[in-house]
Motif scaffolding. Structure first.
Motif, PDB file in Angstrom:
ATOM      1  N   LEU A  91      -9.322  16.654  -9.557  1.00 27.34           N
ATOM      2  CA  LEU A  91      -9.925  16.278  -8.277  1.00 27.34           C
ATOM      3  C   LEU A  91      -9.143  15.134  -7.628  1.00 27.34           C
ATOM      4  N   ARG A  92      -8.701  14.180  -8.429  1.00 29.84           N
ATOM      5  CA  ARG A  92      -7.954  13.038  -7.900  1.00 29.84           C
ATOM      6  C   ARG A  92      -6.543  13.418  -7.481  1.00 29.84           C
ATOM      7  N   SER A  93      -6.080  14.585  -7.900  1.00 27.98           N
ATOM      8  CA  SER A  93      -4.730  15.046  -7.553  1.00 27.98           C
ATOM      9  C   SER A  93      -4.692  15.751  -6.193  1.00 27.98           C
ATOM     10  N   LEU A  94      -5.858  16.101  -5.672  1.00 29.97           N
ATOM     11  CA  LEU A  94      -5.910  16.837  -4.415  1.00 29.97           C
ATOM     12  C   LEU A  94      -5.907  15.899  -3.212  1.00 29.97           C
ATOM     13  N   LYS A  95      -5.423  16.392  -2.102  1.00 38.12           N
ATOM     14  CA  LYS A  95      -5.462  15.621  -0.865  1.00 38.12           C
ATOM     15  C   LYS A  95      -6.878  15.658  -0.286  1.00 38.12           C
ATOM     16  N   GLN A  96      -7.148  14.725   0.631  1.00 38.32           N
ATOM     17  CA  GLN A  96      -8.450  14.712   1.287  1.00 38.32           C
ATOM     18  C   GLN A  96      -8.446  15.699   2.450  1.00 38.32           C
ATOM     19  N   ALA A  97      -9.554  16.401   2.599  1.00 40.53           N
ATOM     20  CA  ALA A  97      -9.686  17.310   3.738  1.00 40.53           C
ATOM     21  C   ALA A  97      -9.814  16.483   5.020  1.00 40.53           C
ATOM     22  N   ARG A  98      -9.404  17.059   6.150  1.00 45.97           N
ATOM     23  CA  ARG A  98      -9.494  16.357   7.429  1.00 45.97           C
ATOM     24  C   ARG A  98      -9.639  17.362   8.566  1.00 45.97           C
ATOM     25  N   TYR A  99      -9.866  16.842   9.751  1.00 47.30           N
ATOM     26  CA  TYR A  99      -9.976  17.688  10.944  1.00 47.30           C
ATOM     27  C   TYR A  99      -8.629  17.753  11.654  1.00 47.30           C
ATOM     28  N   SER A 100      -8.329  18.892  12.251  1.00 45.10           N
ATOM     29  CA  SER A 100      -7.027  19.059  12.904  1.00 45.10           C
ATOM     30  C   SER A 100      -7.114  20.128  13.990  1.00 45.10           C
ATOM     31  N   PRO A 101      -6.333  19.970  15.062  1.00 47.59           N
ATOM     32  CA  PRO A 101      -6.253  21.027  16.074  1.00 47.59           C
ATOM     33  C   PRO A 101      -5.374  22.186  15.613  1.00 47.59           C
ATOM     34  N   GLU A 102      -4.642  21.972  14.519  1.00 50.95           N
ATOM     35  CA  GLU A 102      -3.772  23.007  13.957  1.00 50.95           C
ATOM     36  C   GLU A 102      -4.480  23.699  12.798  1.00 50.95           C
ATOM     37  N   SER A 145      -4.077  25.065   9.665  1.00 51.18           N
ATOM     38  CA  SER A 145      -3.095  25.170   8.581  1.00 51.18           C
ATOM     39  C   SER A 145      -3.725  25.563   7.244  1.00 51.18           C
ATOM     40  N   GLY A 146      -5.012  25.913   7.259  1.00 47.58           N
ATOM     41  CA  GLY A 146      -5.650  26.428   6.057  1.00 47.58           C
ATOM     42  C   GLY A 146      -6.367  25.378   5.227  1.00 47.58           C
ATOM     43  N   HIS A 147      -7.240  25.844   4.353  1.00 49.14           N
ATOM     44  CA  HIS A 147      -8.020  24.967   3.476  1.00 49.14           C
ATOM     45  C   HIS A 147      -7.714  25.319   2.034  1.00 49.14           C
ATOM     46  N   PHE A 148      -6.949  24.448   1.366  1.00 44.09           N
ATOM     47  CA  PHE A 148      -6.507  24.719   0.004  1.00 44.09           C
ATOM     48  C   PHE A 148      -7.681  24.859  -0.959  1.00 44.09           C
ATOM     49  N   GLY A 149      -8.606  23.917  -0.911  1.00 45.27           N
ATOM     50  CA  GLY A 149      -9.724  23.914  -1.854  1.00 45.27           C
ATOM     51  C   GLY A 149     -10.583  25.160  -1.797  1.00 45.27           C
ATOM     52  N   LEU A 150     -10.719  25.732  -0.618  1.00 45.40           N
ATOM     53  CA  LEU A 150     -11.520  26.947  -0.430  1.00 45.40           C
ATOM     54  C   LEU A 150     -10.656  28.202  -0.453  1.00 45.40           C
ATOM     55  N   ALA A 151      -9.351  28.009  -0.566  1.00 45.23           N
ATOM     56  CA  ALA A 151      -8.406  29.128  -0.507  1.00 45.23           C
ATOM     57  C   ALA A 151      -8.658  29.966   0.752  1.00 45.23           C
ATOM     58  N   ALA A 152      -8.902  29.246   1.867  1.00 45.20           N
ATOM     59  CA  ALA A 152      -9.211  29.908   3.138  1.00 45.20           C
ATOM     60  C   ALA A 152      -8.100  29.647   4.152  1.00 45.20           C
ATOM     61  N   GLN A 153      -7.615  30.705   4.784  1.00 47.40           N
ATOM     62  CA  GLN A 153      -6.568  30.546   5.782  1.00 47.40           C
ATOM     63  C   GLN A 153      -7.131  29.983   7.090  1.00 47.40           C
ATOM     64  N   TYR A 154      -8.390  30.315   7.376  1.00 49.49           N
ATOM     65  CA  TYR A 154      -9.045  29.836   8.596  1.00 49.49           C
ATOM     66  C   TYR A 154     -10.368  29.185   8.200  1.00 49.49           C
ATOM     67  N   TYR A 155     -10.607  27.974   8.709  1.00 55.78           N
ATOM     68  CA  TYR A 155     -11.857  27.308   8.360  1.00 55.78           C
ATOM     69  C   TYR A 155     -12.189  26.233   9.392  1.00 55.78           C
ATOM     70  N   SER A 156     -13.462  26.116   9.714  1.00 58.83           N
ATOM     71  CA  SER A 156     -13.914  25.051  10.607  1.00 58.83           C
ATOM     72  C   SER A 156     -15.321  24.635  10.201  1.00 58.83           C
ATOM     73  N   HIS A 157     -15.706  23.413  10.565  1.00 56.42           N
ATOM     74  CA  HIS A 157     -17.079  22.964  10.353  1.00 56.42           C
ATOM     75  C   HIS A 157     -17.902  23.391  11.561  1.00 56.42           C
ATOM     76  N   PHE A 158     -18.855  24.257  11.309  1.00 58.40           N
ATOM     77  CA  PHE A 158     -19.535  24.956  12.398  1.00 58.40           C
ATOM     78  C   PHE A 158     -21.051  24.770  12.381  1.00 58.40           C
ATOM     79  N   THR A 159     -21.632  24.461  11.214  1.00 59.41           N
ATOM     80  CA  THR A 159     -23.083  24.637  11.028  1.00 59.41           C
ATOM     81  C   THR A 159     -23.941  23.411  11.271  1.00 59.41           C
TER      82      THR A 159
END
Length: 252
Positions: A72-83, A85-99
């Motif tokens: 867990l400490r080896s992973l980067k922190q998730a962040r918001y972006s206009p690009e 570029s995918g979500h490594f932790g979820l293995a998702a190519q497209y992801y947004s906070h929507f709910t």
């Protein structure tokens, strides 16, 4: 939602989680190898499945907590972006906070964009405006998220120290949660975490093994590592410094 608006080519706020650095993955690889595990594939561009296979392999084993913590400490922190570029932790190519538009600004921002799009209000001029809007929203939201996380952590540490003030001298069972070059941290069942400095580890010098994230007694070869169960005594609790100190009593 994220994939749909990506292909519409409409400015959007994505939630991204970048691939871990090769350096961090090499360190993790050294650590897990001491338990007999190997991270498969290219550590320069590690795939989420490579780490998932390690998680599956350690499930229920004694080393599970130690490896999970370091991973867990080896992973980067998730962040918001206009690009997108995918979500490594979820293995998702497209992801947004929507709910959660009622409490999380990035969600509110994309709800506004979606509403404009559904009402056919995004023309070329508005598209150009949205480029700047999502860029600012992404940067600001990421920064405020970090600040909120730090504030939350400080408040928790403060009240944990307050809680432990009248427990100085008492003994507790705990688990080694982190090992450093100046001592080790132990977490109690109540989530309180305290530091045991080298001089509180007994009457010998301890060597810090950085690759294996453990402490080794110079004379006795006694080893302390993440996940070890220990018995501790509370020796101080300072709410102003948000700091709690323990001393070791025995291994469990």
């Amino acid at each position: 939602v994220a994939e749909h608006y990506f292909w519409l080519n409409i400015p959007f706020v994505y939630r991204i989680h970048e691939t871990p650095s090769a350096e961090k993955m090499q360190e993790l690889g050294k650590f897990v190898s001491t338990f007999g595990y190997t991270i498969k594939g290219d550590l320069e561009e590690v795939h989420p499945k490579a780490l998932q296979s390690i998680i599956s392999a350690i499930k229920g084993k004694r080393e599970e907590e130690a490896i999970s913590t370091i991973m867990l400490r080896s992973l980067k922190q998730a962040r918001y972006s206009p690009e997108c570029s995918g979500h490594f932790g979820l293995a998702a190519q497209y992801y947004s906070h929507f709910t959660s538009p009622i409490r999380r600004y990035p969600d509110l921002q994309i709800h506004r964009i979606m509403k404009e799009h559904l009402n056919n209000k995004i023309n070329k001029k508005r598209q150009e405006q949205l480029v700047n809007i999502v860029d600012y929203a992404s940067t600001q939201s990421s920064e405020r998220e970090r600040a909120a996380d730090l504030a939350e952590r400080d408040v928790k540490d403060y009240y944990k120290a307050v809680y432990m003030e009248d427990k100085v001298g008492e003994e507790f069972d705990g688990v080694v949660s982190s090992v450093t070059s100046f001592g080790m941290f132990v977490e109690l069942d109540n989530t309180v975490e305290g530091l045991i400095r080298f001089d509180k580890l007994g009457n010998e010098y301890f060597i810090y093994d950085e690759d294996r994230k453990r402490l080794i007694g110079e004379r006795s070869n006694k080893v302390y590592k993440i996940g070890d169960k220990v018995r501790i005594r509370v020796i101080s609790a300072n709410k102003l410094l948000r700091q709690i100190d323990f001393e070791i009593i025995e291994n469990k």
